[in-house]
Design an enzyme around this catalytic site. Structure first.
Site, PDB file in Angstrom:
ATOM      1  N   HIS A  91     -89.388  30.013 -16.902  1.00 28.58           N
ATOM      2  CA  HIS A  91     -88.828  29.602 -15.606  1.00 28.58           C
ATOM      3  C   HIS A  91     -89.421  30.480 -14.489  1.00 28.58           C
ATOM      4  CE1 HIS A  91     -86.107  28.640 -12.370  1.00 28.58           C
ATOM      5  NE2 HIS A  91     -85.766  27.561 -13.045  1.00 28.58           N
ATOM      6  N   GLU A 160     -91.813  22.336 -12.380  1.00 24.88           N
ATOM      7  CA  GLU A 160     -90.916  22.773 -11.313  1.00 24.88           C
ATOM      8  C   GLU A 160     -91.716  23.533 -10.251  1.00 24.88           C
ATOM      9  OE1 GLU A 160     -86.569  23.095 -12.797  1.00 24.88           O
ATOM     10  OE2 GLU A 160     -87.547  25.004 -13.177  1.00 24.88           O
TER      11      GLU A 160
HETATM   12  P1  13P Z   1     -82.598  23.567  -7.984  1.00 27.68           P
HETATM   13  O1  13P Z   1     -82.166  22.229  -8.543  1.00 27.68           O
HETATM   14  O2  13P Z   1     -81.488  24.380  -7.478  1.00 27.68           O
HETATM   15  O3  13P Z   1     -83.735  23.397  -7.027  1.00 27.68           O
HETATM   16  O4  13P Z   1     -83.197  24.389  -9.226  1.00 27.68           O
HETATM   17  C1  13P Z   1     -84.136  23.817 -10.053  1.00 27.68           C
HETATM   18  C2  13P Z   1     -84.385  24.703 -11.213  1.00 27.68           C
HETATM   19  O5  13P Z   1     -84.883  25.796 -11.080  1.00 27.68           O
HETATM   20  C3  13P Z   1     -83.943  24.226 -12.535  1.00 27.68           C
HETATM   21  O6  13P Z   1     -84.412  25.040 -13.543  1.00 27.68           O
END
Ligand code: 13P
Length: 236
Positions: A91, A160
């Site tokens: 992450h 992400e």
């Molecule tokens: P948000 O949905 O708060 O942008 O976070 C996304 C995330 O990091 C999920 O792992």
């Protein structure tokens, strides 16, 4: 579809128990067999939950050991007590805020692969790379996949973009589509999108061709919102 909630540093043991109870009864009521739902609470909220077959509780992080002297970390022994077999690795908050190295990320991947975990492996570019254009974005994301066994059958890759996380501004549908299309050439595993996914944009994001699900932070911390998202996935 895969619908996953990352609690990050939110919720207590008590509120997680409430959340999981509410979500479990929702998943049991509706005919949602085709969908896999994950919840990643903080480790202090692990519990002996009674879960429906399509809900898994996972760890946001763990150290790649069974047990040992790693102050502040948890290992396989602690996860196994709660029958946890799913984990998020790579992450961006761990990469960038906690300075987790590629080397450690790869170690975690290998260890939890050997232990047959479902691995949600996160990749995603920072703003300065996105500003350089799509080729730079693809190169950056591909580099984050180096050393990862892309044939691991319990692998899920979550795209992400760092600049879209927690900002309330998701990547555009075109940006998500282009990036997932490029990733699909290399990755057979399920592909998720994460970064400011909300009830309002879930349908459009899940309708993108190579998008197999979403990994949600902020908007998923309210169980009613998260149930809505699962419902939207189901209705597609
Ligand atoms: P948000 O949905 O708060 O942008 O976070 C996304 C995330 O990091 C999920 O792992």
């Amino acid at each position: 579809m895969i619908i996953a909630s990352n609690f990050k540093t939110n919720h207590t043991s008590t509120s997680t128990l409430q959340y999981v109870k509410e979500l479990s009864s929702f998943l049991q009521k509706e005919d949602l067999k085709k969908h896999q739902v994950y919840v990643f609470p903080p480790a202090t909220a692990f519990n002996f939950f009674e879960l429906p077959h399509n809900l898994k509780i996972g760890a946001q992080n763990a150290y790649p050991v069974i047990s040992g002297s790693f102050t502040g970390e948890i290992g396989l022994e602690q996860l196994s007590e709660y029958n946890i077999k799913s984990i998020i690795i790579g992450h961006s908050e761990r990469r960038h805020i906690l300075n987790e190295s590629n080397e450690l990320i790869l170690k975690k991947f290998e260890f939890f692969k050997e232990n047959r975990f479902d691995i949600i492996y996160c990749i995603g570019e920072p703003k300065e790379i996105r500003d350089k254009g799509l080729d730079a974005v693809i190169e950056y994301n591909f580099a984050q996949l180096d050393g990862i066994d892309l044939n691991y059958e319990r692998l899920i890759v979550a795209y992400e973009p760092v600049w879209a996380i927690g900002t309330g501004v998701s990547a555009t549908l075109e940006q998500i589509d282009q990036t997932l299309t490029s990733l699909r050439k290399k990755v057979k595993a399920s592909l998720l999108y994460g970064g400011s996914v909300k009830v309002e944009n879930t349908k459009d994001i899940l309708s993108i061709k190579n998008c197999d699900g979403v990994l949600v932070g902020t908007a998923s911390w309210d169980v009613e919102n998260f149930k809505q998202m699962v419902k939207i996935a189901h209705e597609l």
